[in-house]
Scaffold this motif. Structure first.
Motif, PDB file in Angstrom:
ATOM      1  N   THR A  44       6.098  64.780  -0.556  1.00  0.00           N
ATOM      2  CA  THR A  44       7.505  64.564  -0.259  1.00  0.00           C
ATOM      3  C   THR A  44       8.221  65.895  -0.443  1.00  0.00           C
ATOM      4  O   THR A  44       8.108  66.525  -1.491  1.00  0.00           O
ATOM      5  CB  THR A  44       8.113  63.513  -1.194  1.00  0.00           C
ATOM      6  N   ILE A  45       8.904  66.324   0.600  1.00  0.00           N
ATOM      7  CA  ILE A  45       9.576  67.627   0.578  1.00  0.00           C
ATOM      8  C   ILE A  45      11.080  67.386   0.538  1.00  0.00           C
ATOM      9  O   ILE A  45      11.671  66.884   1.498  1.00  0.00           O
ATOM     10  CB  ILE A  45       9.181  68.434   1.837  1.00  0.00           C
ATOM     11  N   LYS A  46      11.662  67.740  -0.584  1.00  0.00           N
ATOM     12  CA  LYS A  46      13.107  67.564  -0.731  1.00  0.00           C
ATOM     13  C   LYS A  46      13.780  68.810  -0.169  1.00  0.00           C
ATOM     14  O   LYS A  46      13.535  69.917  -0.643  1.00  0.00           O
ATOM     15  CB  LYS A  46      13.443  67.412  -2.219  1.00  0.00           C
ATOM     16  N   ALA A  47      14.618  68.629   0.876  1.00  0.00           N
ATOM     17  CA  ALA A  47      15.274  69.763   1.522  1.00  0.00           C
ATOM     18  C   ALA A  47      16.781  69.569   1.485  1.00  0.00           C
ATOM     19  O   ALA A  47      17.273  68.487   1.799  1.00  0.00           O
ATOM     20  CB  ALA A  47      14.796  69.878   2.965  1.00  0.00           C
ATOM     21  N   GLY A  48      17.501  70.608   1.102  1.00  0.00           N
ATOM     22  CA  GLY A  48      18.961  70.486   1.023  1.00  0.00           C
ATOM     23  C   GLY A  48      19.666  71.666   1.651  1.00  0.00           C
ATOM     24  O   GLY A  48      19.182  72.797   1.588  1.00  0.00           O
ATOM     25  N   ILE A  49      20.825  71.401   2.286  1.00  0.00           N
ATOM     26  CA  ILE A  49      21.685  72.480   2.798  1.00  0.00           C
ATOM     27  C   ILE A  49      23.140  72.189   2.440  1.00  0.00           C
ATOM     28  O   ILE A  49      23.478  71.061   2.074  1.00  0.00           O
ATOM     29  CB  ILE A  49      21.553  72.683   4.336  1.00  0.00           C
ATOM     30  N   GLY A  50      23.979  73.220   2.580  1.00  0.00           N
ATOM     31  CA  GLY A  50      25.392  73.083   2.226  1.00  0.00           C
ATOM     32  C   GLY A  50      26.231  72.421   3.307  1.00  0.00           C
ATOM     33  O   GLY A  50      27.273  71.832   3.030  1.00  0.00           O
ATOM     34  N   LEU A  51      25.779  72.549   4.564  1.00  0.00           N
ATOM     35  CA  LEU A  51      26.569  72.029   5.679  1.00  0.00           C
ATOM     36  C   LEU A  51      26.201  70.587   5.981  1.00  0.00           C
ATOM     37  O   LEU A  51      25.215  70.069   5.453  1.00  0.00           O
ATOM     38  CB  LEU A  51      26.353  72.923   6.899  1.00  0.00           C
ATOM     39  N   ASN A  52      26.990  69.957   6.856  1.00  0.00           N
ATOM     40  CA  ASN A  52      26.739  68.539   7.117  1.00  0.00           C
ATOM     41  C   ASN A  52      25.803  68.330   8.314  1.00  0.00           C
ATOM     42  O   ASN A  52      25.392  69.272   8.979  1.00  0.00           O
ATOM     43  CB  ASN A  52      28.058  67.768   7.253  1.00  0.00           C
ATOM     44  N   GLU A  53      25.510  67.093   8.570  1.00  0.00           N
ATOM     45  CA  GLU A  53      24.554  66.715   9.609  1.00  0.00           C
ATOM     46  C   GLU A  53      24.996  67.115  11.016  1.00  0.00           C
ATOM     47  O   GLU A  53      24.170  67.357  11.891  1.00  0.00           O
ATOM     48  CB  GLU A  53      24.431  65.184   9.558  1.00  0.00           C
ATOM     49  N   ASP A  54      26.324  67.149  11.243  1.00  0.00           N
ATOM     50  CA  ASP A  54      26.851  67.464  12.578  1.00  0.00           C
ATOM     51  C   ASP A  54      26.668  68.936  12.933  1.00  0.00           C
ATOM     52  O   ASP A  54      26.678  69.313  14.095  1.00  0.00           O
ATOM     53  CB  ASP A  54      28.371  67.189  12.642  1.00  0.00           C
ATOM     54  N   HIS A  55      26.592  69.772  11.921  1.00  0.00           N
ATOM     55  CA  HIS A  55      26.469  71.214  12.154  1.00  0.00           C
ATOM     56  C   HIS A  55      25.080  71.516  12.728  1.00  0.00           C
ATOM     57  O   HIS A  55      24.115  70.829  12.400  1.00  0.00           O
ATOM     58  CB  HIS A  55      26.673  71.939  10.816  1.00  0.00           C
ATOM     59  N   PRO A  56      24.969  72.556  13.602  1.00  0.00           N
ATOM     60  CA  PRO A  56      23.646  72.906  14.139  1.00  0.00           C
ATOM     61  C   PRO A  56      22.584  73.124  13.046  1.00  0.00           C
ATOM     62  O   PRO A  56      21.396  72.876  13.289  1.00  0.00           O
ATOM     63  CB  PRO A  56      23.917  74.214  14.897  1.00  0.00           C
ATOM     64  N   GLU A  57      22.994  73.552  11.866  1.00  0.00           N
ATOM     65  CA  GLU A  57      21.993  73.705  10.802  1.00  0.00           C
ATOM     66  C   GLU A  57      21.462  72.329  10.370  1.00  0.00           C
ATOM     67  O   GLU A  57      20.269  72.163  10.116  1.00  0.00           O
ATOM     68  CB  GLU A  57      22.559  74.455   9.590  1.00  0.00           C
ATOM     69  N   GLY A  58      22.360  71.349  10.305  1.00  0.00           N
ATOM     70  CA  GLY A  58      21.953  69.988   9.968  1.00  0.00           C
ATOM     71  C   GLY A  58      20.993  69.446  11.017  1.00  0.00           C
ATOM     72  O   GLY A  58      19.967  68.840  10.704  1.00  0.00           O
ATOM     73  N   GLN A  59      21.331  69.734  12.295  1.00  0.00           N
ATOM     74  CA  GLN A  59      20.465  69.294  13.404  1.00  0.00           C
ATOM     75  C   GLN A  59      19.112  70.006  13.337  1.00  0.00           C
ATOM     76  O   GLN A  59      18.074  69.419  13.638  1.00  0.00           O
ATOM     77  CB  GLN A  59      21.153  69.579  14.750  1.00  0.00           C
ATOM     78  N   GLY A  60      19.129  71.246  12.929  1.00  0.00           N
ATOM     79  CA  GLY A  60      17.886  72.009  12.760  1.00  0.00           C
ATOM     80  C   GLY A  60      17.006  71.401  11.671  1.00  0.00           C
ATOM     81  O   GLY A  60      15.778  71.341  11.804  1.00  0.00           O
ATOM     82  N   MET A  61      17.628  70.922  10.605  1.00  0.00           N
ATOM     83  CA  MET A  61      16.869  70.297   9.512  1.00  0.00           C
ATOM     84  C   MET A  61      16.247  68.974   9.970  1.00  0.00           C
ATOM     85  O   MET A  61      15.149  68.615   9.547  1.00  0.00           O
ATOM     86  CB  MET A  61      17.773  70.057   8.284  1.00  0.00           C
ATOM     87  N   ILE A  62      16.979  68.273  10.821  1.00  0.00           N
ATOM     88  CA  ILE A  62      16.448  67.006  11.355  1.00  0.00           C
ATOM     89  C   ILE A  62      15.235  67.314  12.247  1.00  0.00           C
ATOM     90  O   ILE A  62      14.214  66.635  12.188  1.00  0.00           O
ATOM     91  CB  ILE A  62      17.564  66.228  12.099  1.00  0.00           C
ATOM     92  N   LYS A  63      15.345  68.372  13.032  1.00  0.00           N
ATOM     93  CA  LYS A  63      14.221  68.805  13.874  1.00  0.00           C
ATOM     94  C   LYS A  63      13.034  69.215  12.990  1.00  0.00           C
ATOM     95  O   LYS A  63      11.883  68.841  13.263  1.00  0.00           O
ATOM     96  CB  LYS A  63      14.695  69.971  14.769  1.00  0.00           C
ATOM     97  N   PHE A  64      13.307  69.946  11.905  1.00  0.00           N
ATOM     98  CA  PHE A  64      12.237  70.381  10.989  1.00  0.00           C
ATOM     99  C   PHE A  64      11.500  69.159  10.418  1.00  0.00           C
ATOM    100  O   PHE A  64      10.269  69.115  10.390  1.00  0.00           O
ATOM    101  CB  PHE A  64      12.839  71.234   9.856  1.00  0.00           C
ATOM    102  N   LYS A  65      12.264  68.175  10.028  1.00  0.00           N
ATOM    103  CA  LYS A  65      11.683  66.939   9.487  1.00  0.00           C
ATOM    104  C   LYS A  65      10.758  66.279  10.523  1.00  0.00           C
ATOM    105  O   LYS A  65       9.622  65.943  10.227  1.00  0.00           O
ATOM    106  CB  LYS A  65      12.823  65.991   9.089  1.00  0.00           C
ATOM    107  N   GLU A  66      11.271  66.138  11.749  1.00  0.00           N
ATOM    108  CA  GLU A  66      10.471  65.522  12.820  1.00  0.00           C
ATOM    109  C   GLU A  66       9.154  66.266  13.014  1.00  0.00           C
ATOM    110  O   GLU A  66       8.089  65.661  13.140  1.00  0.00           O
ATOM    111  CB  GLU A  66      11.225  65.597  14.162  1.00  0.00           C
ATOM    112  N   LEU A  67       9.259  67.590  13.053  1.00  0.00           N
ATOM    113  CA  LEU A  67       8.069  68.408  13.340  1.00  0.00           C
ATOM    114  C   LEU A  67       7.035  68.309  12.227  1.00  0.00           C
ATOM    115  O   LEU A  67       5.847  68.131  12.487  1.00  0.00           O
ATOM    116  CB  LEU A  67       8.492  69.871  13.549  1.00  0.00           C
ATOM    117  N   VAL A  68       7.484  68.406  10.971  1.00  0.00           N
ATOM    118  CA  VAL A  68       6.549  68.349   9.833  1.00  0.00           C
ATOM    119  C   VAL A  68       5.866  66.988   9.821  1.00  0.00           C
ATOM    120  O   VAL A  68       4.641  66.898   9.645  1.00  0.00           O
ATOM    121  CB  VAL A  68       7.294  68.595   8.493  1.00  0.00           C
ATOM    122  N   GLU A  69       6.646  65.944  10.027  1.00  0.00           N
ATOM    123  CA  GLU A  69       6.077  64.604   9.953  1.00  0.00           C
ATOM    124  C   GLU A  69       5.085  64.370  11.103  1.00  0.00           C
ATOM    125  O   GLU A  69       4.032  63.766  10.909  1.00  0.00           O
ATOM    126  CB  GLU A  69       7.201  63.567   9.877  1.00  0.00           C
TER     127      GLU A  69
END
Ligand code: TK8
Length: 350
Positions: A44-69
């Motif tokens: 289980t990889i706990k990942a955190g960022i300062g910005l919210n889900e709507d921000h491109p960084e949030g979208q990037g984290m969602i993409k990272f999750k999809e790819l790793v899984e």
């Protein structure tokens, strides 16, 4: 001890240890339940960022999750935490060092207290385009800086994009260097930013990102500076009237993994992490550039008064700030700064 007692004792202790080991693995998230050196394990990889889900960084984290899984066949799971719910950039970076969190993607600016050389990216008016920034970050300068991370308990898998910063405030449009005078501006916790804004005559106040909205709303500060995608996703238009396109500095995000976690991963697992961070990074940069364009229109529509800043005025600002950048170039390494500007010139003259 009689033989049967011994047997019984072993029988009790060993399964007990296994159970404890199992608990530890799931609790600490990143700890392997397998050998740790080959194969792909449940993680289980706990990942955190300062910005919210709507921000491109949030979208990037969602993409990272999809790819790793996907790449791990569902064995490695990413749990994303947005909006600084695990803490601000500095706090999450410390949690990585301590092995309490596995991934964060902070701006490089708050890391300068730890790795001073990262401060070269805080020099105003170095890059004119994203392409110039990518050449430096993905080239020798950026990659050499990633190598400084492991001695601080961190592994860097590449750079994502925060981007070009623009000024917002509640007082007046900032069109000239003189317009900075007396403005109370929130800056990142970074000495170059702090000194540069002082040099322009502003009254800077360093603060963690998570406190900015409240500070703007309560008028503790008059303004702040961030890329357009952040100004929009953080709804600063609700508490700021003026948006001045200063484009004064480009901030990179750096994709960080806890070294404690990383060292326990097998080669296959490390590859999955690295490939996913790089692939999601490309997606994030593309999305960020698009979103910055769109955000400008949306912010204008939302009623912000937008003004351009001429190249001549930006040149003046750069001149005013020069004593600050000269001072910090000595501190961070004049050779390193030259490597950066040479690389920029190469791209610019192509
Ligand atoms: C988000 C920060 C932020 C940065 C700042 O965690 O602090 O202003 O630009 O977006 O990294």
């Amino acid at each position: 001890m009689k033989k049967w007692v011994k047997k019984l004792a072993i029988g009790i202790v060993i399964p007990g240890m296994l159970v404890l080991g199992g608990c530890g693995a799931s609790k600490s998230g990143g700890t392997a339940s397998g050998s740790g050196k080959s194969g792909i394990h449940q993680r289980t990889i706990k990942a955190g960022i300062g910005l919210n889900e709507d921000h491109p960084e949030g979208q990037g984290m969602i993409k990272f999750k999809e790819l790793v899984e996907k790449k791990s066949g569902g064995k490695m799971k990413v749990q994303n935490f947005f909006s600084a719910t695990l803490g601000d950039d500095q706090k999450m970076t410390e949690a990585l060092q301590g092995g309490l969190q596995e991934v964060t993607v902070p701006s490089t600016s708050p890391l300068v207290g730890m790795i001073k050389e990262y401060g070269i990216f805080d020099f105003p008016f170095v890059f004119n385009t994203e392409k110039e920034a990518y050449a430096v970050l993905d080239g020798k300068v950026g990659q050499e800086l990633l190598k400084k991370l492991p001695e601080h308990g961190l592994v860097g898998l590449g750079y994502w994009e925060n981007g070009f910063r623009n000024l917002t405030n509640s007082k007046h449009p900032v069109k000239t260097a003189a317009d900075f005078k007396g403005l109370k501006i929130r800056t990142m916790q970074n000495e170059v930013h702090l000194d540069a804004f002082k040099q322009l005559g502003a009254n800077p106040s360093p603060m963690a990102f998570s406190e900015v909205f409240t500070a703007l709303e309560g008028k503790t500060v008059d303004g702040q500076e961030n890329p357009l995608a952040t100004i929009k996703s953080s709804k600063y238009d609700e508490v700021q009237s003026y948006l001045s396109m200063t484009k004064h500095v480009y901030t990179p995000f750096v994709f960080l993994v806890s070294k404690k976690f990383w060292d326990g991963l097998s080669k296959e697992e490390q590859k999955i992490m690295k490939d996913s961070a790089v692939e999601a990074g490309k997606y994030q940069r593309d999305l960020n550039r698009k979103e910055n364009e769109k955000a400008l229109k949306d912010l204008e529509k939302a009623g912000m008064k937008v003004n351009e800043v001429s190249d001549a005025e930006k040149e003046k600002m750069k001149e005013i700030i020069k004593p600050v950048t000269d001072k910090y170039a000595k501190k961070f390494g004049e050779d390193l700064v030259k490597q950066m500007t040479d690389e920029v010139d190469k791209v610019r003259n192509q």
